[in-house]
Design a protein around this motif. Sequence first.
Motif, PDB file in Angstrom:
ATOM      1  N   MET A   1     -12.753  11.260 -58.087  1.00  0.00           N
ATOM      2  CA  MET A   1     -13.417  12.407 -57.272  1.00  0.00           C
ATOM      3  C   MET A   1     -14.248  11.853 -56.031  1.00  0.00           C
ATOM      4  N   ILE A   2     -14.041  12.522 -54.994  1.00  0.00           N
ATOM      5  CA  ILE A   2     -14.787  11.858 -53.674  1.00  0.00           C
ATOM      6  C   ILE A   2     -16.143  12.863 -53.885  1.00  0.00           C
ATOM      7  N   LEU A   3     -17.300  12.130 -53.703  1.00  0.00           N
ATOM      8  CA  LEU A   3     -18.648  12.620 -53.810  1.00  0.00           C
ATOM      9  C   LEU A   3     -19.298  12.843 -52.479  1.00  0.00           C
ATOM     10  N   GLY A   4     -18.990  11.905 -51.548  1.00  0.00           N
ATOM     11  CA  GLY A   4     -19.596  12.079 -50.319  1.00  0.00           C
ATOM     12  C   GLY A   4     -18.785  11.054 -49.404  1.00  0.00           C
ATOM     13  N   ILE A   5     -18.964  11.558 -47.926  1.00  0.00           N
ATOM     14  CA  ILE A   5     -18.212  10.534 -46.928  1.00  0.00           C
ATOM     15  C   ILE A   5     -19.045  10.690 -45.709  1.00  0.00           C
ATOM     16  N   GLY A   6     -19.426   9.312 -45.111  1.00  0.00           N
ATOM     17  CA  GLY A   6     -20.237   9.205 -44.260  1.00  0.00           C
ATOM     18  C   GLY A   6     -19.731   8.379 -43.097  1.00  0.00           C
ATOM     19  N   VAL A   7     -19.720   8.789 -41.983  1.00  0.00           N
ATOM     20  CA  VAL A   7     -19.339   8.165 -40.879  1.00  0.00           C
ATOM     21  C   VAL A   7     -20.379   7.871 -39.609  1.00  0.00           C
ATOM     22  N   ASP A   8     -20.733   6.557 -38.939  1.00  0.00           N
ATOM     23  CA  ASP A   8     -21.670   6.445 -38.161  1.00  0.00           C
ATOM     24  C   ASP A   8     -21.341   5.529 -37.039  1.00  0.00           C
ATOM     25  N   THR A   9     -21.707   5.469 -35.691  1.00  0.00           N
ATOM     26  CA  THR A   9     -21.244   4.597 -34.720  1.00  0.00           C
ATOM     27  C   THR A   9     -22.336   4.102 -33.867  1.00  0.00           C
ATOM     28  N   VAL A  10     -22.419   3.102 -33.428  1.00  0.00           N
ATOM     29  CA  VAL A  10     -23.704   2.479 -32.774  1.00  0.00           C
ATOM     30  C   VAL A  10     -23.158   1.531 -31.737  1.00  0.00           C
ATOM     31  N   GLU A  11     -23.896   1.890 -30.678  1.00  0.00           N
ATOM     32  CA  GLU A  11     -23.737   1.007 -29.240  1.00  0.00           C
ATOM     33  C   GLU A  11     -24.143  -0.522 -29.535  1.00  0.00           C
ATOM     34  N   ILE A  12     -23.240  -1.127 -29.449  1.00  0.00           N
ATOM     35  CA  ILE A  12     -23.328  -2.804 -29.794  1.00  0.00           C
ATOM     36  C   ILE A  12     -24.535  -3.238 -28.637  1.00  0.00           C
ATOM     37  N   ALA A  13     -24.645  -2.715 -27.538  1.00  0.00           N
ATOM     38  CA  ALA A  13     -25.411  -3.340 -26.533  1.00  0.00           C
ATOM     39  C   ALA A  13     -26.766  -2.935 -26.956  1.00  0.00           C
ATOM     40  N   ARG A  14     -27.044  -2.087 -27.840  1.00  0.00           N
ATOM     41  CA  ARG A  14     -28.364  -1.806 -28.318  1.00  0.00           C
ATOM     42  C   ARG A  14     -28.850  -2.906 -28.973  1.00  0.00           C
ATOM     43  N   PHE A  15     -27.992  -3.436 -29.990  1.00  0.00           N
ATOM     44  CA  PHE A  15     -28.328  -4.588 -30.859  1.00  0.00           C
ATOM     45  C   PHE A  15     -28.565  -5.812 -29.909  1.00  0.00           C
ATOM     46  N   GLN A  16     -27.769  -5.994 -28.998  1.00  0.00           N
ATOM     47  CA  GLN A  16     -27.927  -7.175 -28.049  1.00  0.00           C
ATOM     48  C   GLN A  16     -29.223  -7.254 -27.236  1.00  0.00           C
ATOM     49  N   ARG A  17     -29.683  -6.117 -26.953  1.00  0.00           N
ATOM     50  CA  ARG A  17     -31.110  -5.950 -26.294  1.00  0.00           C
ATOM     51  C   ARG A  17     -32.060  -6.289 -27.256  1.00  0.00           C
ATOM     52  N   PHE A  18     -31.967  -5.943 -28.563  1.00  0.00           N
ATOM     53  CA  PHE A  18     -32.923  -6.600 -29.503  1.00  0.00           C
ATOM     54  C   PHE A  18     -33.161  -7.918 -29.904  1.00  0.00           C
ATOM     55  N   ILE A  19     -31.723  -8.684 -29.711  1.00  0.00           N
ATOM     56  CA  ILE A  19     -31.687  -9.910 -29.867  1.00  0.00           C
ATOM     57  C   ILE A  19     -32.187 -10.820 -28.652  1.00  0.00           C
ATOM     58  N   ASP A  20     -32.039 -10.337 -27.381  1.00  0.00           N
ATOM     59  CA  ASP A  20     -32.406 -10.929 -26.326  1.00  0.00           C
ATOM     60  C   ASP A  20     -33.894 -10.733 -26.001  1.00  0.00           C
ATOM     61  N   LYS A  56     -25.028   1.382 -43.020  1.00  0.00           N
ATOM     62  CA  LYS A  56     -26.137   1.774 -43.671  1.00  0.00           C
ATOM     63  C   LYS A  56     -26.490   3.389 -43.178  1.00  0.00           C
ATOM     64  N   GLU A  57     -26.319   3.622 -42.050  1.00  0.00           N
ATOM     65  CA  GLU A  57     -26.249   4.793 -41.578  1.00  0.00           C
ATOM     66  C   GLU A  57     -25.057   5.757 -42.323  1.00  0.00           C
ATOM     67  N   ALA A  58     -24.190   5.092 -42.493  1.00  0.00           N
ATOM     68  CA  ALA A  58     -23.154   6.196 -43.261  1.00  0.00           C
ATOM     69  C   ALA A  58     -23.203   6.211 -44.552  1.00  0.00           C
ATOM     70  N   LEU A  59     -23.852   5.266 -45.055  1.00  0.00           N
ATOM     71  CA  LEU A  59     -23.983   5.406 -46.454  1.00  0.00           C
ATOM     72  C   LEU A  59     -25.236   6.534 -47.002  1.00  0.00           C
ATOM     73  N   VAL A  60     -26.132   6.551 -45.951  1.00  0.00           N
ATOM     74  CA  VAL A  60     -27.136   7.776 -46.289  1.00  0.00           C
ATOM     75  C   VAL A  60     -26.624   9.013 -46.065  1.00  0.00           C
ATOM     76  N   LYS A  61     -25.686   9.114 -45.072  1.00  0.00           N
ATOM     77  CA  LYS A  61     -25.104  10.346 -44.857  1.00  0.00           C
ATOM     78  C   LYS A  61     -24.176  10.852 -45.980  1.00  0.00           C
ATOM     79  N   ALA A  62     -23.358   9.664 -46.367  1.00  0.00           N
ATOM     80  CA  ALA A  62     -22.566  10.103 -47.587  1.00  0.00           C
ATOM     81  C   ALA A  62     -23.371  10.564 -48.916  1.00  0.00           C
ATOM     82  N   LEU A  63     -24.665   9.915 -49.028  1.00  0.00           N
ATOM     83  CA  LEU A  63     -25.538  10.208 -49.984  1.00  0.00           C
ATOM     84  C   LEU A  63     -26.182  11.686 -49.846  1.00  0.00           C
TER      85      LEU A  63
END
Length: 126
Positions: A1-20, A56-63
């Motif tokens: 039985m399905i208890l939860g579903i979570g979906v999330d999308t993230v802009e890759i450039a955001r993480f490129q900025r963190f790295i840069d 990680k975001e999708a998991l907390v949404k599913a929870l």
Amino acid sequence: MILGIGVDTVEIARFQRFIDEGNQGLLDRLFSPAEQAYCAPRKQAAASYAARFAAKEALVKALGTGLRDGLSWTEIEVRSTAAGKPELHLSGCSRQIFEERGATVVHLSLSHDGGNAVAMVVLETA
């Protein structure tokens, strides 16, 4: 039985900025040492980080909790099997909430294209 579903999308450039910008403190708050060891040396490190954060975001949404109830980003860890399949490993409060909800199985799918990373999580009982 399905208890939860979570979906999330993230802009890759955001993480490129963190790295840069050398924003190691943020990476340390969001990712375990093992996740960083996996992502950092990759040609598309930002895409790998973005996909893992989306998971990680999708998991907390599913929870159904969001990031509260004592959850920590580093307690939610994305690992890859020898064949490259991504899996979520939970510890601490994230594991406790997962079990309290009656979840026994977590499914994870990751993808990145067109400047975005996306993750889908499905929680179910066995």
